[in-house]
Design an enzyme around this catalytic site. Structure first.
Site: not given
Ligand code: AQP
Length: 346
Positions: A207, A123, A210
């Site tokens: 993956k 992230k 959102k």
């Protein structure tokens, strides 16, 4: 990761805890990786499903959107089939025991353990110094979410497996350090299932998420039939036809992902799907059939979400009642934990 401590069997009640962040529209990965498992488990043990708003703010959330999205996730749980009469649905921030226990666990977890967390690395990329401290300590709060209820089972997607290992390490170290064998259970991740790892429609190596900037990368629970058909039509594949067996999907991440989604939604195996479509190009009938199947499965969930969201006061009543029930379980566990740590008055 392992510790040197030998676990003593936990004999408390079996309990399920899981959650989803109100950080954007729920997608097919959340649905197959988490929501359908939530529904299946509610008839098997006591289940607590929270909307993890404390986790969501580890990255910037517009305050007005956060409240709305919290109701949306609660509505999605119920629309997918979670029954608030059977399972406890609540916002994480409404149960302050989560953060209280998280602080104690921050003093149990080791920096080296957190340094190994791959989701934080994914992230933050090359710029970890620009991210919040909360994003770094996120897995410790997640351990508190689980252990504040002494949950024994945690239904999650594959991406959460490492965080669950950390939860077990924290539980084991706490039990050892405070000489309280089996005080906290070593919670088990329930990852298995055909939808455990749904990948992006644009890139089979990452993956479905959102926070992916491309809306084309994911199918959301609120997409209408046209949006679903268009996203599946444009989903990346390769020029080869569909293979006749699973070996033929090796090295073809995007093809494997689409076949996996088809299998997960239809309740068939990948081999059965391939037996139907082997030798055909993706656009011929595989993609149109997949789009139809997605609409068939997701349209009722989406319609029920819209119906529930038309009455936000009722969702709030469900969340408030859930928070009260959750606190009734968490408060004595945190009180016992504080005693073990030696906090006043002992
Ligand atoms: N692609 C996925 N395939 C299978 N399961 C998935 N989950 C998430 N993505 C996939 C599972 O959904 C649950 C809720 O996830 P979350 O919203 O709490 O956090 P996340 O894993 O970080 O999900 P996102 O969509 O990728 O959110 P952002 O982009 O905001 O970080 C978890 O059980 C997760 O495993």
């Amino acid at each position: 990761m392992t510790t040197e401590h030998t676990p003593v069997p936990y004999t408390g009640p079996q309990r399920v805890l899981s959650g989803v962040q109100p950080s954007g529209d729920l997608h097919l990965g959340n649905y197959l990786g988490a929501l359908i498992k939530f529904v299946a488990l509610q008839d098997q043990m006591e289940c607590l499903y929270c909307v993890v708003d404390l986790h969501a703010i580890t990255q910037w959330q517009d305050p007005k959107q956060l409240t709305r999205q919290t109701r949306e996730i609660a509505a999605a749980y119920m629309a997918a089939g979670v029954d608030p009469k059977k399972a406890i649905i609540f916002p994480q921030s409404a149960v302050p025991e989560h953060t209280e226990l998280a602080w104690i666990f921050q003093c149990v977890a080791r920096l080296g353990w957190l340094d190994r967390m791959t989701q934080f690395k994914e992230k933050t990329g090359k710029h970890k110094e620009r991210h919040s401290v909360g994003l770094y300590t996120y897995p410790v709060l997640q351990a508190a979410d689980i252990l504040v209820y002494k949950a024994t089972h945690v239904p999650v997607g594959e991406d959460q497996r490492q965080h669950l290992e950390l939860t077990r390490d924290i539980a084991a170290k706490f039990n050892h350090d405070f000489e309280a064998p089996a005080f906290f259970p070593l919670a088990q991740a329930l990852v298995e299932g055909p939808g455990a790892r749904i990948m992006s429609l644009r890139d089979g190596s990452v993956k479905m998420s959102k926070s992916d900037p491309s809306d084309q990368s994911r199918i959301t629970l609120t997409d209408d039939a046209d949006a679903i058909a268009s996203k599946i039509r444009k989903a990346r594949t390769d020029p080869e036809p569909l293979p006749s067996d699973e070996d033929g999907l090796k090295g073809r991440a995007e093809a494997d992902n689409l076949v996996g989604i088809f299998a997960a939604l239809s309740g068939q195996t990948k081999a059965q799907i391939l037996a139907t479509y082997a030798g055909q190009g993706f656009g011929q009938s595989f993609k149109p059939d997949l789009a139809n199947l997605l609409v068939e499965k997701l349209a009722p969930v989406s319609a029920e979400m819209r119906r529930l969201l038309a009455d936000p006061a009722e969702i709030d009543r469900t969340l408030a009642a859930g928070a009260e029930k959750a606190r009734a379980i968490a408060a004595p566990i945190v009180a016992d934990t504080k005693k073990l740590v030696g906090f006043w008055p002992g």
